[in-house]
Design an enzyme around this catalytic site. Sequence first.
Site, PDB file in Angstrom:
ATOM      1  N   ASN A 136      -8.185  -4.791  -1.697  1.00  0.00           N
ATOM      2  CA  ASN A 136      -7.159  -4.084  -0.649  1.00  0.00           C
ATOM      3  C   ASN A 136      -5.803  -4.577  -0.875  1.00  0.00           C
ATOM      4  O   ASN A 136      -4.681  -4.043  -0.527  1.00  0.00           O
ATOM      5  CB  ASN A 136      -7.530  -4.666   0.820  1.00  0.00           C
ATOM      6  CG  ASN A 136      -6.533  -4.546   1.912  1.00  0.00           C
ATOM      7  OD1 ASN A 136      -6.298  -3.335   2.233  1.00  0.00           O
ATOM      8  ND2 ASN A 136      -5.546  -5.462   2.334  1.00  0.00           N
ATOM      9  N   LYS A 179      -2.153   5.147  -6.357  1.00  0.00           N
ATOM     10  CA  LYS A 179      -3.203   5.424  -5.233  1.00  0.00           C
ATOM     11  C   LYS A 179      -4.338   6.743  -5.694  1.00  0.00           C
ATOM     12  O   LYS A 179      -5.465   6.928  -5.486  1.00  0.00           O
ATOM     13  CB  LYS A 179      -2.757   5.625  -3.932  1.00  0.00           C
ATOM     14  CG  LYS A 179      -2.068   4.506  -3.313  1.00  0.00           C
ATOM     15  CD  LYS A 179      -2.941   3.341  -3.363  1.00  0.00           C
ATOM     16  CE  LYS A 179      -2.489   2.216  -2.455  1.00  0.00           C
ATOM     17  NZ  LYS A 179      -3.365   1.027  -2.328  1.00  0.00           N
ATOM     18  N   TYR A 229       4.092   4.421  -6.549  1.00  0.00           N
ATOM     19  CA  TYR A 229       2.854   4.432  -5.292  1.00  0.00           C
ATOM     20  C   TYR A 229       1.803   5.343  -5.283  1.00  0.00           C
ATOM     21  O   TYR A 229       0.536   4.981  -5.511  1.00  0.00           O
ATOM     22  CB  TYR A 229       3.596   3.828  -4.069  1.00  0.00           C
ATOM     23  CG  TYR A 229       2.851   3.557  -2.897  1.00  0.00           C
ATOM     24  CD1 TYR A 229       2.004   2.349  -2.857  1.00  0.00           C
ATOM     25  CD2 TYR A 229       2.436   4.582  -1.834  1.00  0.00           C
ATOM     26  CE1 TYR A 229       1.029   2.018  -2.061  1.00  0.00           C
ATOM     27  CE2 TYR A 229       1.546   4.010  -0.942  1.00  0.00           C
ATOM     28  CZ  TYR A 229       0.779   2.825  -0.934  1.00  0.00           C
ATOM     29  OH  TYR A 229       0.130   2.504   0.011  1.00  0.00           O
TER      30      TYR A 229
HETATM   31  P1  NAD Z   1       0.687  -5.679   3.617  1.00  0.00           P
HETATM   32  O1  NAD Z   1       1.835  -5.814   2.987  1.00  0.00           O
HETATM   33  O2  NAD Z   1       0.840  -6.155   5.046  1.00  0.00           O
HETATM   34  O3  NAD Z   1      -0.425  -6.590   3.081  1.00  0.00           O
HETATM   35  C1  NAD Z   1      -0.698  -6.414   1.821  1.00  0.00           C
HETATM   36  C2  NAD Z   1      -1.623  -7.787   1.094  1.00  0.00           C
HETATM   37  O4  NAD Z   1      -1.588  -7.282  -0.452  1.00  0.00           O
HETATM   38  C3  NAD Z   1      -1.186  -8.858   1.642  1.00  0.00           C
HETATM   39  O5  NAD Z   1      -2.368  -9.621   1.904  1.00  0.00           O
HETATM   40  C4  NAD Z   1      -0.713  -9.507   0.408  1.00  0.00           C
HETATM   41  O6  NAD Z   1      -0.999 -11.016   0.169  1.00  0.00           O
HETATM   42  C5  NAD Z   1      -1.585  -8.597  -0.731  1.00  0.00           C
HETATM   43  N1  NAD Z   1      -0.743  -8.946  -2.223  1.00  0.00           N
HETATM   44  C6  NAD Z   1       0.462  -8.181  -2.301  1.00  0.00           C
HETATM   45  N2  NAD Z   1       0.970  -8.299  -3.592  1.00  0.00           N
HETATM   46  C7  NAD Z   1      -0.136  -9.092  -4.129  1.00  0.00           C
HETATM   47  C8  NAD Z   1      -0.302  -9.963  -5.451  1.00  0.00           C
HETATM   48  N3  NAD Z   1       0.564  -9.855  -6.549  1.00  0.00           N
HETATM   49  N4  NAD Z   1      -1.365 -10.715  -5.507  1.00  0.00           N
HETATM   50  C9  NAD Z   1      -2.377 -10.700  -4.469  1.00  0.00           C
HETATM   51  N5  NAD Z   1      -2.400 -10.082  -3.376  1.00  0.00           N
HETATM   52  C10 NAD Z   1      -1.036  -9.421  -3.082  1.00  0.00           C
HETATM   53  O7  NAD Z   1       0.048  -4.222   3.600  1.00  0.00           O
HETATM   54  P2  NAD Z   1      -1.094  -3.442   4.261  1.00  0.00           P
HETATM   55  O8  NAD Z   1      -0.311  -2.438   5.062  1.00  0.00           O
HETATM   56  O9  NAD Z   1      -1.881  -4.217   5.126  1.00  0.00           O
HETATM   57  O10 NAD Z   1      -1.703  -2.607   2.911  1.00  0.00           O
HETATM   58  C11 NAD Z   1      -2.886  -3.125   2.550  1.00  0.00           C
HETATM   59  C12 NAD Z   1      -3.346  -2.028   1.869  1.00  0.00           C
HETATM   60  O11 NAD Z   1      -3.181  -0.750   2.338  1.00  0.00           O
HETATM   61  C13 NAD Z   1      -2.323  -1.702   0.436  1.00  0.00           C
HETATM   62  O12 NAD Z   1      -3.218  -1.406  -0.612  1.00  0.00           O
HETATM   63  C14 NAD Z   1      -1.597  -0.354   0.875  1.00  0.00           C
HETATM   64  O13 NAD Z   1      -1.016   0.327  -0.195  1.00  0.00           O
HETATM   65  C15 NAD Z   1      -2.291   0.093   1.719  1.00  0.00           C
HETATM   66  N6  NAD Z   1      -2.024   1.231   2.605  1.00  0.00           N
HETATM   67  C16 NAD Z   1      -1.219   1.063   3.682  1.00  0.00           C
HETATM   68  C17 NAD Z   1      -0.768   1.893   4.607  1.00  0.00           C
HETATM   69  C18 NAD Z   1       0.142   1.527   5.811  1.00  0.00           C
HETATM   70  O14 NAD Z   1       0.737   2.239   6.326  1.00  0.00           O
HETATM   71  N7  NAD Z   1       0.254   0.209   6.203  1.00  0.00           N
HETATM   72  C19 NAD Z   1      -1.078   3.225   4.256  1.00  0.00           C
HETATM   73  C20 NAD Z   1      -1.861   3.341   3.367  1.00  0.00           C
HETATM   74  C21 NAD Z   1      -2.421   2.453   2.498  1.00  0.00           C
END
Ligand code: NAD
Length: 244
Positions: A88, A156, A152
């Site tokens: 994730n 994906k 990005y």
């Molecule tokens: P967030 O920024 O709250 O969480 C991201 C997580 O990734 C954190 O726990 C962080 O520690 C970890 N992370 C980031 N860089 C890292 C690294 N270099 N090494 C290890 N861990 C790392 O974001 P989120 O919205 O919870 O995103 C989680 C996933 O969901 C991501 O893959 C994101 O692309 C995807 N996503 C999010 C959304 C949205 O609208 N929030 C939409 C589609 C997909």
Amino acid sequence: MLKDKVAIITGGTRGIGLETVKVFKENHAEVVLFGSKEESVAKAIETLKAENIMVEGYYPDLNNPEEVKDTIKKVYDKYGHIDILVNNAGISAKESIDNTSYEDFTKIMDININAMFNVTKEVIPYMKQKGGVILNTSSMVSIYGQPSGIGYPTSKFAVNGFTKSLSRELAPFNIRVNAVAPGITKTDMVASLPEEMIAPLVKTIPLGRIGEPRDIANAFLFLASDLASYITGVVLSVDGAARS
Ligand code: NAD
């Protein structure tokens, strides 16, 4: 739904990952979360402890094969099996291509794709012993692209390719590989946006609201559980039917 299962969740310190940790724990899995830094892992563990949820956490550099290998071995040695991996961890981008350097682009590939490869590769030998489930966090932009932040959506699309291809390679070992493609979801990043930016976005979503982290975590729960035992190689959209 996950009794006796051991799950590793990367990016488990906040947002979608942290909520997935909670939902998996509510469903009786043992959960180990991975985060990027010692402090963020400690903070997540404290937050969970305050809600009576006990997990352990690690912060291997996901782009370092040896560190990842050692950490996953530690988990295996402690629990004796690894049943579920949720890849994730991820970062996003919003700049135009003119303002995106090769380093910027590479950084996204490193965390969104290469880290996913690295962690997955290290759990597979353990999962081959008795089957397992690998889940990847994709995105709505893996289907439609987005008009900026080219790295990005590119990453994906790769998550989807990885998911579909690996599902075919690992099916003979009873390892299922699926992805969830969230639409815009209320994590820290989105929660901090002003209402005037959120309102027009909501108008484009037929279900009339932004996703909650729990919406995504529930999809992971279903796909991780035996209810999904005949589902592999899918990218499940969880986006309120948003289509742009
Ligand atoms: P967030 O920024 O709250 O969480 C991201 C997580 O990734 C954190 O726990 C962080 O520690 C970890 N992370 C980031 N860089 C890292 C690294 N270099 N090494 C290890 N861990 C790392 O974001 P989120 O919205 O919870 O995103 C989680 C996933 O969901 C991501 O893959 C994101 O692309 C995807 N996503 C999010 C959304 C949205 O609208 N929030 C939409 C589609 C997909």
